[in-house]
Scaffold this motif. Structure first.
Motif, PDB file in Angstrom:
ATOM      1  N   ARG A 147       0.762  -0.858  -0.463  1.00 28.32           N
ATOM      2  CA  ARG A 147      -0.004   0.538  -0.054  1.00 28.32           C
ATOM      3  C   ARG A 147       0.783   1.523   0.296  1.00 28.32           C
ATOM      4  N   SER A 148       0.259   2.261  -0.074  1.00 21.60           N
ATOM      5  CA  SER A 148       0.821   3.086   0.116  1.00 21.60           C
ATOM      6  C   SER A 148       0.370   3.948   1.064  1.00 21.60           C
ATOM      7  N   LEU A 149       1.102   5.144   1.709  1.00 23.81           N
ATOM      8  CA  LEU A 149       0.875   5.619   2.859  1.00 23.81           C
ATOM      9  C   LEU A 149      -0.765   6.157   3.062  1.00 23.81           C
ATOM     10  N   SER A 150      -0.871   7.069   1.581  1.00 22.04           N
ATOM     11  CA  SER A 150      -2.173   7.206   2.456  1.00 22.04           C
ATOM     12  C   SER A 150      -3.888   6.308   1.938  1.00 22.04           C
ATOM     13  N   GLU A 151      -3.412   5.005   1.438  1.00 26.17           N
ATOM     14  CA  GLU A 151      -4.125   3.771   0.779  1.00 26.17           C
ATOM     15  C   GLU A 151      -4.250   3.242   2.845  1.00 26.17           C
ATOM     16  N   LEU A 152      -2.794   3.256   3.898  1.00 29.87           N
ATOM     17  CA  LEU A 152      -3.003   2.916   4.655  1.00 29.87           C
ATOM     18  C   LEU A 152      -3.503   3.156   5.421  1.00 29.87           C
ATOM     19  N   LYS A 153      -3.411   4.610   5.539  1.00 32.63           N
ATOM     20  CA  LYS A 153      -4.690   6.112   6.484  1.00 32.63           C
ATOM     21  C   LYS A 153      -6.040   5.055   5.964  1.00 32.63           C
ATOM     22  N   ASP A 154      -6.458   4.326   4.607  1.00 32.24           N
ATOM     23  CA  ASP A 154      -7.269   4.615   4.107  1.00 32.24           C
ATOM     24  C   ASP A 154      -7.831   3.189   5.152  1.00 32.24           C
ATOM     25  N   LEU A 155      -7.232   2.737   5.433  1.00 33.51           N
ATOM     26  CA  LEU A 155      -7.169   1.482   5.721  1.00 33.51           C
ATOM     27  C   LEU A 155      -7.677   1.409   7.361  1.00 33.51           C
ATOM     28  N   VAL A 156      -6.784   1.983   8.008  1.00 30.42           N
ATOM     29  CA  VAL A 156      -7.206   2.685   9.550  1.00 30.42           C
ATOM     30  C   VAL A 156      -8.428   3.087  10.033  1.00 30.42           C
ATOM     31  N   ALA A 157      -8.786   4.069   8.416  1.00 35.26           N
ATOM     32  CA  ALA A 157      -9.979   4.905   8.767  1.00 35.26           C
ATOM     33  C   ALA A 157     -11.478   3.721   8.402  1.00 35.26           C
ATOM     34  N   SER A 158     -11.029   2.747   7.615  1.00 31.41           N
ATOM     35  CA  SER A 158     -12.453   2.415   7.378  1.00 31.41           C
ATOM     36  C   SER A 158     -12.666   0.607   8.445  1.00 31.41           C
ATOM     37  N   SER A 159     -11.550   0.839   8.944  1.00 33.03           N
ATOM     38  CA  SER A 159     -11.010  -0.305  10.642  1.00 33.03           C
ATOM     39  C   SER A 159     -12.333   0.187  11.519  1.00 33.03           C
ATOM     40  N   THR A 160     -11.735   1.510  11.563  1.00 31.01           N
ATOM     41  CA  THR A 160     -12.286   2.381  12.701  1.00 31.01           C
ATOM     42  C   THR A 160     -14.211   2.532  12.273  1.00 31.01           C
ATOM     43  N   MET A 161     -14.718   2.358  11.397  1.00 27.24           N
ATOM     44  CA  MET A 161     -16.254   2.317  10.976  1.00 27.24           C
ATOM     45  C   MET A 161     -16.960   2.031  11.594  1.00 27.24           C
ATOM     46  N   LYS A 162     -17.491   2.776  12.595  1.00 31.43           N
ATOM     47  CA  LYS A 162     -18.741   1.521  13.316  1.00 31.43           C
ATOM     48  C   LYS A 162     -19.804   1.755  12.540  1.00 31.43           C
ATOM     49  N   GLY A 163     -21.071   0.447  12.741  1.00 31.47           N
ATOM     50  CA  GLY A 163     -22.028  -0.217  11.968  1.00 31.47           C
ATOM     51  C   GLY A 163     -21.684  -0.924  10.801  1.00 31.47           C
ATOM     52  N   GLU A 164     -20.368  -0.975  10.427  1.00 32.59           N
ATOM     53  CA  GLU A 164     -20.255  -1.749   9.014  1.00 32.59           C
ATOM     54  C   GLU A 164     -18.881  -2.655   9.016  1.00 32.59           C
ATOM     55  N   ALA A 165     -19.516  -3.803   8.593  1.00 27.15           N
ATOM     56  CA  ALA A 165     -18.307  -4.435   8.641  1.00 27.15           C
ATOM     57  C   ALA A 165     -16.937  -4.510   8.012  1.00 27.15           C
ATOM     58  N   MET A 166     -16.643  -4.200   8.258  1.00 26.30           N
ATOM     59  CA  MET A 166     -15.054  -4.325   7.374  1.00 26.30           C
ATOM     60  C   MET A 166     -14.094  -5.527   6.479  1.00 26.30           C
ATOM     61  N   GLU A 167     -14.490  -5.778   5.247  1.00 30.31           N
ATOM     62  CA  GLU A 167     -14.092  -6.810   4.637  1.00 30.31           C
ATOM     63  C   GLU A 167     -12.717  -6.496   4.336  1.00 30.31           C
ATOM     64  N   GLU A 168     -12.374  -5.411   4.014  1.00 31.19           N
ATOM     65  CA  GLU A 168     -11.139  -5.208   2.957  1.00 31.19           C
ATOM     66  C   GLU A 168      -9.588  -5.901   3.906  1.00 31.19           C
ATOM     67  N   PHE A 169      -9.049  -6.527   3.383  1.00 31.09           N
ATOM     68  CA  PHE A 169      -7.984  -7.449   3.894  1.00 31.09           C
ATOM     69  C   PHE A 169      -6.820  -6.027   4.221  1.00 31.09           C
ATOM     70  N   ALA A 170      -5.677  -6.187   4.992  1.00 26.30           N
ATOM     71  CA  ALA A 170      -4.777  -5.383   5.380  1.00 26.30           C
ATOM     72  C   ALA A 170      -3.868  -5.236   4.543  1.00 26.30           C
ATOM     73  N   SER A 171      -3.270  -6.910   3.503  1.00 21.95           N
ATOM     74  CA  SER A 171      -2.710  -6.707   2.511  1.00 21.95           C
ATOM     75  C   SER A 171      -3.068  -6.737   1.225  1.00 21.95           C
ATOM     76  N   LYS A 172      -2.312  -6.075  -0.170  1.00 21.89           N
ATOM     77  CA  LYS A 172      -3.015  -6.121  -1.209  1.00 21.89           C
ATOM     78  C   LYS A 172      -1.583  -6.945  -2.152  1.00 21.89           C
ATOM     79  N   LEU A 173      -0.838  -7.810  -1.581  1.00 23.48           N
ATOM     80  CA  LEU A 173       0.164  -8.409  -2.017  1.00 23.48           C
ATOM     81  C   LEU A 173      -0.859  -9.686  -1.961  1.00 23.48           C
ATOM     82  N   PHE A 174      -0.934 -10.647  -1.107  1.00 24.04           N
ATOM     83  CA  PHE A 174      -1.397 -12.151  -1.478  1.00 24.04           C
ATOM     84  C   PHE A 174      -1.973 -11.857  -0.013  1.00 24.04           C
TER      85      PHE A 174
END
Length: 435
Positions: free
Chosen positions: A408-435
């Motif tokens: 990930r890029s630094l901005s994508e890393l911050k987006d991952l953190v923001a999506s993981s802290t959202m309440k009321g939604e199931a976080m489906e995104e994985f941390a790694s984009k390599l494998f």
């Protein structure tokens, strides 16, 4: 007027005299800045001479400069003029020599694991066709024996040959399923890659400079941990190919307290702040809940499938050997023929699925991926647990490393953190984009 003529005559004589010379020596004086309030004298710093020779040739000028500079003497530790910063910049030649020795050993291990990995990959590609050929040949013999006249000599020879081939295939399958050549080859590939990574880390440490004895000990521990995680011999130390419990692969030593190695002096917290610490904690949570858990789940499924196939293959060839032994016997009817022929064909299918599909390699791949995320978790947590921020790895550098490891890029890393802290939604995104 006479004085002017005399001066002009002397100047002309000087010019003509200098043009007759083929070589001229130019002396230069270097003015050094004065040191105020310092007890250090100039002769103690630089002793030598600077000589410049200008050679006049027919084709032009050639400058030859010779410089003699004496190296700075190492200040004694008990000198009052020696600052702690100067001492920290002095490299330990023994530590550098030890790191070079370790790097040579690591390079040798890279070649060893690479060569042995190729050999064990050949085991899988050579043994599988051989065993399938033996099994299908035995199955064909059993079918031919069933059509021969009862009690004839050809019938006995075909039955015996088919039985012996099935027994040989059973024994070879037992050994092959025990060692799992495709999994062994994947282990050696992982080991070669990790040793190459360790070699580059050592090279970077030497290039940056100022290695310490602690870094030498840490590097030695990393080498020994890799040797334990991916052993070269098979007998006695081979990794269990069918463990009772799935655990992530571990090839690193226990995380220990770091030395104070702050980079830069932009702030007093070595690049760390409360926001970055919170982001790192969120990333650890995502790695545990999603990435590592998913690969452990997939590894468990691959292990169960491999166990079933590893048991089924030798079992089918063993039953086929029993059936071929009773082919042509009036008391056993047609079941012996069916068992001798069909069981052999099914065994070839099972062996192809297990070793041709390299289920053992897939299991090792899942296990090593889970180990990669486990290493990231421990690395982040060890930095966060260290209360003295100057002992942590630089925050900006560490954030960049985490982003690169996750693809990930630094901005994508911050987006991952923001999506993981959202309440009321199931976080489906994985941390790694390599494998």
């Amino acid at each position: 007027m006479a004085t002017f003529r005399a001066s002009s005559s002397m100047s002309s004589s000087s010019i003509s005299s200098s043009s007759c010379h083929r070589r001229k020596i130019i002396r230069a004086t270097i003015n050094m800045p004065k040191f105020q309030n310092s007890t250090v004298s100039l002769p103690n710093l630089i002793t030598g001479d600077l000589v410049e020779q200008l050679k006049l040739t027919s084709s032009g000028y050639t400058n030859t400069t010779t410089t003699h500079i004496q190296k700075l003497p190492k200040s004694p530790s008990n000198s009052p003029n020696t600052s702690p910063k100067y001492d920290s910049m002095v490299s330990d030649p023994l530590a550098i020599a030890k790191l070079y020795a370790i790097m040579e050993a690591v390079e040798d291990r890279v070649e060893m694991h690479k060569n042995i990995g190729e050999q064990r990959s050949n085991w899988n590609s050579l043994l599988l066709p051989s065993i399938n050929a033996i099994t299908l040949t035995a199955s064909t013999m059993a079918g031919i024996a069933a059509t021969s006249a009862s009690g004839s000599d050809p019938l006995a020879a075909l039955k015996l040959s088919s039985t012996l081939l099935y027994l040989a295939a059973t024994g070879m399958l037992l050994i092959m399923n025990k060692i799992q050549p495709s999994q062994l080859a994947e282990e050696q590939r992982n080991a070669a890659r990790l040793f190459k990574q360790l070699r580059e880390e050592i090279h970077t440490t030497i290039s940056i400079g100022n290695p310490s004895n602690k870094e030498v000990r840490d590097t030695m521990e990393k080498v020994l941990a890799l040797d334990k995680a991916y052993p070269l011999p098979l007998l006695g130390v081979m990794l269990d190919k069918f463990p009772e419990k799935i655990e992530p692969a571990r090839w690193w030593p226990q995380q220990r307290r770091r030395q104070a190695k702050g980079l830069g002096e932009r702030n007093d917290r070595n690049g760390w702040d409360a926001k970055l610490e919170g982001e790192m904690r969120e990333i650890v949570g995502v790695l545990k809940r999603k990435d590592k858990a998913d690969y452990l789940r997939l590894g468990e499924k691959a292990l169960k499938l491999n166990k079933v196939l590893a048991i089924s293959g030798p079992l089918l060839t063993g039953l086929a050997a029993v059936g071929s032994a009773f082919v042509g016997s009036p008391s056993h009817g047609s079941w012996a023929v069916v068992l001798g022929v069909v069981a052999g064909a099914l065994s070839s299918i099972v062996n192809t699925l297990e070793h041709g599909g390299q289920i053992g390699m897939v299991f090792e791949l899942y296990r090593s991926n889970a180990g990669f995320f486990k290493l990231m978790e421990e690395s982040i947590e060890s930095n966060l647990k260290e209360r003295e921020v100057e002992r942590r790895e630089n925050g900006e550098l560490f954030e960049m490393k985490v982003a690169l490891q996750l693809g990930r890029s630094l901005s994508e890393l911050k987006d991952l953190v923001a999506s993981s802290t959202m309440k009321g939604e199931a976080m489906e995104e994985f941390a790694s984009k390599l494998f």
